[in-house]
Motif scaffolding. Structure first.
Motif, PDB file in Angstrom:
ATOM      1  N   LEU A 199       3.825 -17.511 -17.311  1.00  0.00           N
ATOM      2  CA  LEU A 199       3.439 -16.926 -18.192  1.00  0.00           C
ATOM      3  C   LEU A 199       2.664 -18.018 -19.000  1.00  0.00           C
ATOM      4  O   LEU A 199       3.054 -19.393 -18.987  1.00  0.00           O
ATOM      5  N   GLY A 200       1.545 -17.962 -19.799  1.00  0.00           N
ATOM      6  CA  GLY A 200       0.769 -18.906 -20.287  1.00  0.00           C
ATOM      7  C   GLY A 200       0.143 -18.205 -21.543  1.00  0.00           C
ATOM      8  O   GLY A 200      -0.112 -17.040 -21.746  1.00  0.00           O
ATOM      9  N   MET A 231       6.325  -8.461 -22.171  1.00  0.00           N
ATOM     10  CA  MET A 231       6.947  -9.373 -23.099  1.00  0.00           C
ATOM     11  C   MET A 231       7.053  -8.184 -24.218  1.00  0.00           C
ATOM     12  O   MET A 231       7.310  -8.842 -25.475  1.00  0.00           O
ATOM     13  N   GLY A 232       6.170  -7.274 -24.239  1.00  0.00           N
ATOM     14  CA  GLY A 232       6.487  -6.296 -25.220  1.00  0.00           C
ATOM     15  C   GLY A 232       5.380  -6.930 -26.645  1.00  0.00           C
ATOM     16  O   GLY A 232       4.359  -7.432 -26.205  1.00  0.00           O
ATOM     17  N   TRP A 237       5.792 -16.545 -28.398  1.00  0.00           N
ATOM     18  CA  TRP A 237       7.146 -16.854 -27.825  1.00  0.00           C
ATOM     19  C   TRP A 237       6.930 -18.263 -26.845  1.00  0.00           C
ATOM     20  O   TRP A 237       7.846 -19.064 -27.018  1.00  0.00           O
ATOM     21  N   ILE A 238       5.599 -18.394 -26.200  1.00  0.00           N
ATOM     22  CA  ILE A 238       5.426 -19.537 -25.501  1.00  0.00           C
ATOM     23  C   ILE A 238       5.627 -20.895 -26.621  1.00  0.00           C
ATOM     24  O   ILE A 238       6.084 -21.882 -26.358  1.00  0.00           O
ATOM     25  N   GLU A 239       4.704 -20.795 -27.672  1.00  0.00           N
ATOM     26  CA  GLU A 239       4.927 -21.870 -28.645  1.00  0.00           C
ATOM     27  C   GLU A 239       6.086 -22.104 -29.133  1.00  0.00           C
ATOM     28  O   GLU A 239       6.428 -23.433 -29.218  1.00  0.00           O
ATOM     29  N   THR A 240       6.983 -21.071 -29.469  1.00  0.00           N
ATOM     30  CA  THR A 240       8.169 -21.294 -29.849  1.00  0.00           C
ATOM     31  C   THR A 240       9.136 -22.108 -28.881  1.00  0.00           C
ATOM     32  O   THR A 240       9.699 -23.117 -29.258  1.00  0.00           O
ATOM     33  N   ARG A 241       9.127 -21.747 -27.643  1.00  0.00           N
ATOM     34  CA  ARG A 241       9.925 -22.372 -26.785  1.00  0.00           C
ATOM     35  C   ARG A 241       9.464 -23.958 -26.516  1.00  0.00           C
ATOM     36  O   ARG A 241      10.361 -24.676 -26.536  1.00  0.00           O
TER      37      ARG A 241
END
Length: 268
Positions: A199-200, A231-232, A237-241
């Protein structure tokens, strides 16, 4: 333990975390030595062992402390915010400059330990780019950072590198590389070779094999990528992780004066 309390220091006191880190590092170094892995040669009249110095470096990062200030505090009987002193654990430590030299010489070893801890790829991977800020003000002009674009921004001096890292489903980086500050996502495509389910963000839409959110072309046409099926409607989501990893590992406040010093800190 709640899902928002994943950091080790939420459920380990300082002494337990220190002992656990040392046992793991010491066992790994002994195993590598038995396998014929060439460890860095000790410095002349080096105080403390390699395992002790790496343990202290990892502990300071997990504590979220400034690297140099935390190391100097460990050499004195001062009390840390956790209520303990590190002086009994490290009765003899080298000078700060020699400590940095040992870590710089251990950059390949630190990368090996990191990949061992991450345990390789998982069922789902996440990739992103993060800029690496350096020291502030006029000190940036004395750096030895080949291939970087040096300038001044809101955070002070900035040597133009970005970290491209791949995170597995355990929440750990297992592949990473330093690229020039003006690098595009396609420049690091070789880091993603052979990985399933990556994912990106939208910047990776031109990298083969990366699933990205829907993006809009210049004419206004929306290109669906199948992201919502994965991911709905999860937003950022990526930036948060990656922000959690950047803050936990102190990647947002690295300070290095040479390229190999920067590499060793990133690997650490």
């Amino acid at each position: 333990m709640g899902p928002d309390r994943e950091h080790p220091l939420y459920y380990l006191d300082a002494e337990t975390a220190l002992v656990a880190i040392y046992v793991w590092v010491d066992d790994e170094l002994k195993a590598l030595r038995e396998q014929g892995f060439r460890l860095p040669r000790p410095q002349k009249h080096q105080k403390a062992t390699l395992a002790e110095l790496i343990t202290l470096a990892i502990f300071l990062i997990l504590q979220g402390q400034d690297f140099s200030k935390g190391y100097l505090a460990a050499k004195t009987p001062s009390v840390f915010p956790s209520g303990s002193s590190l002086k009994p654990f490290f009765p003899s430590l080298p000078h700060l400059s020699r400590f940095y030299r040992v870590l710089a010489n251990s950059a390949p070893l630190l990368a090996h330990l990191a990949t061992r801890l991450a345990q390789g790829e998982g069922l789902l991977q996440v990739v992103d780019l993060k800029p690496i800020p350096m020291a502030h003000g006029h000190r940036i002009h004395g750096f030895d950072l080949p291939g970087s674009g040096v300038g001044v921004g809101p955070l002070g001096g900035f040597a133009g590198y970005v970290l491209m890292a791949v995170m597995n489903d355990r929440g750990l980086f297992f592949r990473w590389g330093l690229l020039p500050g003006n690098a595009r996502e396609t420049w690091g495509a070789e880091l993603l070779e052979g990985l399933p389910a990556v994912l990106g963000d939208r910047g990776f839409r031109w990298v083969p094999g990366v699933k990205t959110p829907p993006y809009r072309l210049r004419g206004g046409k929306v290109v669906e990528t199948g992201w919502r099926g994965w991911m709905g409607r999860v937003r950022n989501w990526i930036e948060t992780r990656f922000s959690v990893m950047v803050r936990s590992l102190g990647l947002h406040r690295l300070s290095a004066r040479s390229f190999w010093g920067l590499v060793s800190r990133v690997n650490l």
